[in-house]
Motif scaffolding. Structure first.
Motif, PDB file in Angstrom:
ATOM      1  N   LYS A 197      39.899   2.704 -29.791  1.00 42.72           N
ATOM      2  CA  LYS A 197      41.105   2.313 -30.503  1.00 42.72           C
ATOM      3  C   LYS A 197      41.393   3.355 -31.571  1.00 42.72           C
ATOM      4  O   LYS A 197      40.477   3.928 -32.178  1.00 42.72           O
ATOM      5  N   ASP A 198      42.670   3.609 -31.806  1.00 38.13           N
ATOM      6  CA  ASP A 198      43.089   4.586 -32.811  1.00 38.13           C
ATOM      7  C   ASP A 198      44.522   4.258 -33.221  1.00 38.13           C
ATOM      8  O   ASP A 198      45.470   4.936 -32.816  1.00 38.13           O
ATOM      9  N   GLY A 203      43.102   6.180 -40.126  1.00 39.30           N
ATOM     10  CA  GLY A 203      41.978   6.794 -39.431  1.00 39.30           C
ATOM     11  C   GLY A 203      40.680   6.029 -39.552  1.00 39.30           C
ATOM     12  O   GLY A 203      39.738   6.260 -38.790  1.00 39.30           O
ATOM     13  N   LYS A 242      39.751   4.067 -36.376  1.00 39.90           N
ATOM     14  CA  LYS A 242      39.509   4.801 -35.137  1.00 39.90           C
ATOM     15  C   LYS A 242      38.063   4.613 -34.710  1.00 39.90           C
ATOM     16  O   LYS A 242      37.136   4.816 -35.481  1.00 39.90           O
ATOM     17  N   SER A 243      37.875   4.230 -33.458  1.00 40.57           N
ATOM     18  CA  SER A 243      36.525   3.934 -32.969  1.00 40.57           C
ATOM     19  C   SER A 243      35.942   5.136 -32.242  1.00 40.57           C
ATOM     20  O   SER A 243      36.628   6.116 -31.945  1.00 40.57           O
ATOM     21  N   LYS A 260      34.184   6.589 -28.713  1.00 40.51           N
ATOM     22  CA  LYS A 260      34.731   6.500 -27.359  1.00 40.51           C
ATOM     23  C   LYS A 260      33.600   6.608 -26.347  1.00 40.51           C
ATOM     24  O   LYS A 260      32.764   7.507 -26.430  1.00 40.51           O
TER      25      LYS A 260
END
Length: 484
Positions: free
Chosen positions: A417-418, A424, A427-428, A430
C-alpha cells in the motif's frame, strides 16, 4: 468471550472478499514512524511477542477449541447474523474448530533488541491453504496487544539512558543505582488491568523498581522469570498522613519510623505543607532519622516536578525553601559527602522520590538542574506513572500490521500500500521480507524469494499451536543492558 469475537467487525466478511483461489496471506508488524514519540526515542524495543502469542494461544484453546463445536459455532452464528443483518455462514469457523489449532507461523526479531523505524518486528502467515483468512483476522487482537509493551519498554529505555548519562557525569561509582531510579507508578492510571500489565512488563524489562504487582506473576508465566523480578519499599499514601491529623504530622513521621526502624521508608510529604516538613519537622527529627538503620525517603506529590526537586533558583543558597527545592533542603539538614567527581551525595539515611507528572523531558531537566547545583543526579528516584505510559497510542510509533504477499491459485503476488494522499508513513513493504543485520543494525529487505525469507534475523516463535525458541526475562534484560 468466544475467541472468534476478538477482532474488528469488518473482518468477519473478509474470507469472502479475497480473490477466488487465495491460498496464503503474509503480513508483517512494523513501527512506521516515531514522529509522535518523545524526543530521543529513535528506535523501538522488541518486546511482548511471546506474551501476546501465549495469551492468544491460551485464549483460543479455552474459549474456542476446547468448547463443543456445535455450541461455540452456534453462538458466533447468532451473534454475527444479528450484527450483520444476514444469515451468517460459519462453515469456515467450523473447519477451524475441526483443526484444533491456529494454523499460523509467526516469526519475530529477538525480544530485547532495538529496531529502527520501518523495520518489521513480526511476520504472520497461514500454514493451511483454506485458512488464508486467519492471518489478518488476527490483526486486530495482535495490534491491540503488541503496541503497548513495545512502546512502554522503548520509553523506559529512554529514561534509563537519561539517568545513565547523568550518573556518569555526577556519580559514576553509583551507576548501578539507575536500575531502580525509574519506578513504575502507573497502574492506577492505565486503561485497565491488561494495559497496566503489558505496559508494566515493558517497564520491567528495563528497570527493577515497580509498584505494579501483577507484572511479577505475568513475567513468571510468560517469560519464565525466576527469583527477584521487581521490587519496592514500604511507603505511605495521603490517607495514612491525613489519618494522623495535620496538627501532629511530625508525630506521624515518628510513628512511621518506629514502625519501620530499618530499611527504606518512603513518606508522602506534601499532604499539607511540604516546605514546613522540610524546614521545621525534619530538622527536629534529624537525630532520629540518622539513628535509623535505613533511608527515609521524602516524597513530594504536587507542583512542578523540576522546581520542587531542584528549586526555583538555578544556584545554591536561595533565599527561600522554594528557591532551594527538596534536594538542597535535605542537604542543608543532613549533609552528606562530595564524591570523587565533585558532586554532593546526600547522607545515606535520607533521600527523595517524585512521582507525579513525570516525563522524559522533565527527567532530563531535573538531572540537568541537579548537576548545575552540584548535586549527583542519583540523589533522586522518579516515579514513572500513567502520565508517561498512558499518554501513548498505537500511533506513538506508527505500529501497523499489513499484508505484503499473497498466493492466489499457486501464484505469488507481491502486494503493498502507498496512499497518494499520505506523507509516506503508511507506505508498506512489498512482497516477502527478510530482516538482516548490517553494520550492527537491523535492516529490511523486501521482495525476497521464499528461500531468502527463511533466512535472516526473524526467527519462528510459534507454529501450528507450538512454541519454539522461547526467551526468558533475564535474556531480554541482558540484551537491553548490552546496548544501554
Amino acid at each position: 468471550m468466544n475467541g472468534l469475537l476478538l477482532t474488528d467487525g469488518y473482518k468477519t466478511g473478509h474470507h469472502q472478499q479475497y480473490p477466488k483461489g487465495t491460498e496464503e496471506v503474509y503480513s508483517n508488524w512494523t513501527p512506521r514512524s516515531n514522529k509522535y514519540a518523545s524526543k530521543g526515542c529513535d528506535k523501538i524495543v522488541s518486546f511482548g511477542q511471546q506474551y501476546v502469542f501465549q495469551w492468544l494461544h491460551d485464549y483460543f484453546n479455552d474459549n474456542f477449541f476446547s468448547r463443543p463445536k456445535e455450541q461455540v459455532c452456534k453462538e458466533i452464528k447468532e451473534e454475527l447474523s444479528m450484527y450483520l443483518g444476514t444469515d451468517y455462514d460459519v462453515t469456515h469457523y467450523e473447519k477451524l474448530h475441526d483443526l484444533q489449532y491456529l494454523p499460523i507461523k509467526v516469526k519475530s526479531l529477538p525480544e530485547g533488541v532495538e529496531v529502527p523505524v520501518r523495520v518489521p518486528m513480526v511476520t504472520v502467515v497461514n500454514t493451511e491453504k483454506e485458512f488464508y483468512w486467519i492471518t489478518n483476522f488476527l490483526e486486530t487482537i495482535l495490534s491491540t496487544m503488541l503496541w503497548q509493551p513495545m512502546t512502554s519498554a522503548s520509553i523506559a529505555l529512554r529514561y534509563k539512558r537519561i539517568f545513565k548519562s547523568w550518573a556518569l557525569l555526577t556519580d559514576k561509582e553509583n551507576v548501578s543505582f539507575i536500575d531502580f531510579q525509574g519506578h513504575d507508578f502507573s497502574m492506577r492510571g492505565m486503561g485497565g488491568l491488561q494495559s497496566a500489565v503489558s505496559s508494566g512488563m515493558g517497564h520491567a524489562t528495563v528497570f527493577l523498581g515497580s509498584d505494579t504487582l501483577p507484572v511479577i506473576s505475568s513475567l513468571r508465566k510468560y517469560y519464565n522469570a525466576e527469583g527477584f523480578v521487581v521490587g519496592s519499599v514500604n511507603a505511605t499514601e495521603h490517607s495514612v498522613m491525613c489519618a494522623g491529623t495535620k496538627d501532629d504530622e511530625i508525630g506521624t513521621f515518628r510513628q512511621l519510623m518506629q514502625t519501620y526502624p530499618t530499611g527504606i521508608l518512603s513518606v508522602v510529604s506534601d499532604t499539607w505543607d511540604l516546605w514546613k516538613v522540610l524546614t521545621v519537622y525534619l530538622p527536629e527529627l534529624k537525630e532520629e532519622v540518622l539513628a535509623r538503620d535505613g533511608k527515609l525517603v521524602i516524597r513530594p506529590d504536587s507542583g512542578d516536578p523540576v522546581d520542587i526537586i531542584c528549586g526555583e533558583s538555578r544556584v545554591l543558597g536561595g533565599n527561600s525553601a522554594k528557591d532551594k527545592g527538596v534536594v538542597e533542603l535535605l542537604w542543608d539538614i543532613f549533609g552528606g559527602t562530595v564524591n570523587a567527581q565533585g558532586f554532593k551525595v546526600l547522607d545515606t539515611h535520607i533521600g527523595a522520590i517524585y512521582g507525579d507528572s513525570i516525563t522524559t523531558e522533565r527527567a532530563e531537566n531535573i538531572c540537568q538542574r541537579l548537576h548545575d547545583k552540584g548535586f549527583a543526579t542519583t540523589n533522586v528516584v522518579l516515579g514513572i506513572g500513567s502520565f508517561t505510559y498512558q499518554y501513548n497510542t498505537r500511533d506513538t510509533f506508527g505500529f501497523a500490521m499489513k499484508a505484503t504477499s499473497v498466493v492466489v491459485n499457486g501464484e505469488r503476488r507481491e502486494i503493498f500500500k502507498d496512499p497518494i494522499t499520505d506523507d509516506g508513513v503508511k507506505k508498506s513493504a512489498k512482497g516477502l521480507i527478510k530482516v538482516d543485520m548490517l553494520n550492527n543494525e537491523y535492516v529490511l529487505l523486501d521482495q525476497v524469494s521464499p528461500e531468502q525469507e527463511n533466512e535472516g534475523a526473524l526467527q519462528v516463535i510459534y507454529e501450528n499451536g507450538h512454541f519454539v525458541n522461547p526467551v526468558s526475562l533475564q535474556e531480554i534484560r541482558d540484551r537491553i543492558d548490552q546496548n544501554l
